[in-house]
Write a protein that holds these residues in place. Sequence first.
Motif, PDB file in Angstrom:
ATOM      1  N   PHE A  39      17.227   1.639   1.297  1.00 16.48           N
ATOM      2  CA  PHE A  39      16.626   2.769   1.250  1.00 16.48           C
ATOM      3  C   PHE A  39      15.167   2.654   0.661  1.00 16.48           C
ATOM      4  N   PHE A  40      14.395   3.532   0.759  1.00 17.35           N
ATOM      5  CA  PHE A  40      12.983   3.485   0.090  1.00 17.35           C
ATOM      6  C   PHE A  40      12.326   4.768  -0.273  1.00 17.35           C
ATOM      7  N   LEU A  41      11.677   4.908  -1.361  1.00 14.67           N
ATOM      8  CA  LEU A  41      11.212   6.348  -1.677  1.00 14.67           C
ATOM      9  C   LEU A  41       9.844   6.657  -1.205  1.00 14.67           C
ATOM     10  N   ILE A  42       9.434   7.489  -1.005  1.00 19.02           N
ATOM     11  CA  ILE A  42       8.072   7.812  -0.349  1.00 19.02           C
ATOM     12  C   ILE A  42       7.531   8.766  -1.865  1.00 19.02           C
ATOM     13  N   GLY A  43       6.403   8.201  -2.482  1.00 22.33           N
ATOM     14  CA  GLY A  43       6.037   8.957  -3.482  1.00 22.33           C
ATOM     15  C   GLY A  43       4.908   8.062  -4.389  1.00 22.33           C
ATOM     16  N   ASP A  44       4.880   7.882  -5.633  1.00 15.44           N
ATOM     17  CA  ASP A  44       3.995   7.147  -6.344  1.00 15.44           C
ATOM     18  C   ASP A  44       4.738   6.091  -7.254  1.00 15.44           C
ATOM     19  N   PRO A  45       4.499   4.713  -6.706  1.00 16.85           N
ATOM     20  CA  PRO A  45       5.257   3.677  -7.686  1.00 16.85           C
ATOM     21  C   PRO A  45       5.064   3.588  -9.096  1.00 16.85           C
ATOM     22  N   ALA A  46       3.838   4.143  -9.379  1.00 19.64           N
ATOM     23  CA  ALA A  46       3.557   3.992 -10.915  1.00 19.64           C
ATOM     24  C   ALA A  46       4.303   5.148 -11.663  1.00 19.64           C
ATOM     25  N   PHE A  47       4.404   6.325 -11.088  1.00 19.30           N
ATOM     26  CA  PHE A  47       5.284   7.244 -11.760  1.00 19.30           C
ATOM     27  C   PHE A  47       6.666   6.876 -11.712  1.00 19.30           C
ATOM     28  N   ILE A  48       7.021   6.217 -10.624  1.00 15.55           N
ATOM     29  CA  ILE A  48       8.837   5.989 -10.513  1.00 15.55           C
ATOM     30  C   ILE A  48       8.777   4.841 -11.647  1.00 15.55           C
ATOM     31  N   GLU A  49       7.860   3.999 -11.730  1.00 14.42           N
ATOM     32  CA  GLU A  49       7.991   3.021 -12.834  1.00 14.42           C
ATOM     33  C   GLU A  49       8.151   3.603 -14.226  1.00 14.42           C
ATOM     34  N   ARG A  50       7.101   4.378 -14.372  1.00 12.37           N
ATOM     35  CA  ARG A  50       7.240   4.991 -15.798  1.00 12.37           C
ATOM     36  C   ARG A  50       8.412   5.967 -16.028  1.00 12.37           C
ATOM     37  N   ARG A  51       9.066   6.581 -15.080  1.00 13.65           N
ATOM     38  CA  ARG A  51      10.151   7.336 -15.237  1.00 13.65           C
ATOM     39  C   ARG A  51      11.146   6.232 -15.477  1.00 13.65           C
ATOM     40  N   ALA A  52      11.315   5.379 -14.862  1.00 16.80           N
ATOM     41  CA  ALA A  52      12.302   4.294 -15.272  1.00 16.80           C
ATOM     42  C   ALA A  52      12.187   3.873 -16.697  1.00 16.80           C
ATOM     43  N   SER A  53      11.116   3.600 -16.951  1.00 18.36           N
ATOM     44  CA  SER A  53      10.832   3.268 -18.516  1.00 18.36           C
ATOM     45  C   SER A  53      11.318   4.434 -19.573  1.00 18.36           C
ATOM     46  N   GLU A  54      10.983   5.673 -19.088  1.00 17.85           N
ATOM     47  CA  GLU A  54      11.370   6.761 -19.985  1.00 17.85           C
ATOM     48  C   GLU A  54      12.955   6.850 -20.101  1.00 17.85           C
ATOM     49  N   LEU A  55      13.591   6.382 -19.048  1.00 15.71           N
ATOM     50  CA  LEU A  55      14.960   6.563 -18.931  1.00 15.71           C
ATOM     51  C   LEU A  55      15.743   5.222 -19.392  1.00 15.71           C
ATOM     52  N   ASN A  56      14.925   4.227 -20.038  1.00 16.87           N
ATOM     53  CA  ASN A  56      15.425   2.974 -20.393  1.00 16.87           C
ATOM     54  C   ASN A  56      16.330   2.208 -19.323  1.00 16.87           C
ATOM     55  N   LEU A  57      15.780   2.511 -17.886  1.00 14.86           N
ATOM     56  CA  LEU A  57      16.525   1.851 -16.909  1.00 14.86           C
ATOM     57  C   LEU A  57      15.699   0.527 -16.593  1.00 14.86           C
ATOM     58  N   ARG A  58      16.153  -0.658 -16.369  1.00 11.80           N
ATOM     59  CA  ARG A  58      15.533  -1.736 -16.049  1.00 11.80           C
ATOM     60  C   ARG A  58      15.686  -1.876 -14.464  1.00 11.80           C
ATOM     61  N   VAL A  59      14.697  -1.307 -13.841  1.00  7.63           N
ATOM     62  CA  VAL A  59      14.698  -1.290 -12.395  1.00  7.63           C
ATOM     63  C   VAL A  59      13.092  -1.622 -11.761  1.00  7.63           C
ATOM     64  N   PRO A  60      13.011  -2.846 -11.353  1.00  2.44           N
ATOM     65  CA  PRO A  60      12.092  -3.486 -10.808  1.00  2.44           C
ATOM     66  C   PRO A  60      11.539  -2.401  -9.512  1.00  2.44           C
ATOM     67  N   ILE A  61      10.184  -2.280  -9.293  1.00  3.56           N
ATOM     68  CA  ILE A  61       9.512  -1.313  -8.348  1.00  3.56           C
ATOM     69  C   ILE A  61       8.835  -2.293  -7.479  1.00  3.56           C
ATOM     70  N   ALA A  62       8.977  -2.062  -6.299  1.00  7.45           N
ATOM     71  CA  ALA A  62       8.240  -2.968  -5.247  1.00  7.45           C
ATOM     72  C   ALA A  62       7.271  -1.773  -4.315  1.00  7.45           C
ATOM     73  N   ASP A  63       5.926  -1.940  -4.398  1.00  8.38           N
ATOM     74  CA  ASP A  63       5.232  -0.916  -3.819  1.00  8.38           C
ATOM     75  C   ASP A  63       5.109  -1.637  -2.285  1.00  8.38           C
ATOM     76  N   VAL A  64       5.980  -1.211  -1.412  1.00 11.91           N
ATOM     77  CA  VAL A  64       5.721  -1.611  -0.191  1.00 11.91           C
ATOM     78  C   VAL A  64       6.291  -0.477   1.061  1.00 11.91           C
ATOM     79  N   GLY A  65       5.882  -0.623   2.255  1.00  6.83           N
ATOM     80  CA  GLY A  65       6.228   0.172   3.342  1.00  6.83           C
ATOM     81  C   GLY A  65       7.629   0.057   3.842  1.00  6.83           C
ATOM     82  N   PRO A  66       7.863   0.848   4.948  1.00  6.91           N
ATOM     83  CA  PRO A  66       9.277   0.681   5.432  1.00  6.91           C
ATOM     84  C   PRO A  66       9.424  -0.727   6.048  1.00  6.91           C
ATOM     85  N   ASP A  67       8.460  -1.343   6.627  1.00 11.24           N
ATOM     86  CA  ASP A  67       8.500  -2.749   7.102  1.00 11.24           C
ATOM     87  C   ASP A  67       9.100  -3.741   6.528  1.00 11.24           C
ATOM     88  N   LEU A  68       8.733  -3.713   4.985  1.00 11.59           N
ATOM     89  CA  LEU A  68       9.410  -4.646   4.071  1.00 11.59           C
ATOM     90  C   LEU A  68      10.805  -4.133   2.851  1.00 11.59           C
TER      91      LEU A  68
END
Length: 118
Positions: A39-68
């Motif tokens: 799956f992929f999320l449609i939103g703001d990659p930087a926001f999701i990165e910040r939210r992961a950091s706030e939650l202390n979750l190590r989740v790498p974010i890839a800014d890509v479209g559905p093709d990748l």
Amino acid sequence: MSSLHGPIALTLGDPAGIGPELVLMAWRLRDAGPGLPPFFLIGDPAFIERRASELNLRVPIADVGPDLATEVFGRALPVMALPSGAAIHAVAGRPDSANAGATRESITTAVTLVRAGA
């Protein structure tokens, strides 16, 4: 379950709600058992990165479209930036009508992608 037509598009929902956390947690569980399709999320990659950091979750974010999205899903959470490039600034638990446009754009983008077969 296999993805016959590509990854599942998830919409942003209210960025101050639990949706971003659920997406982050779901991605972290991707290897916990069979059946979780890419799956992929449609939103703001930087926001999701910040939210992961706030939650202390190590989740790498890839800014890509559905093709990748399927290609990177195993190593990073695919997040497609909103077509407008809108930046989201939300505080968990504090809904703000200023984010309504981004929420709406996430939904309309998902519908457009589905209709296009992406």
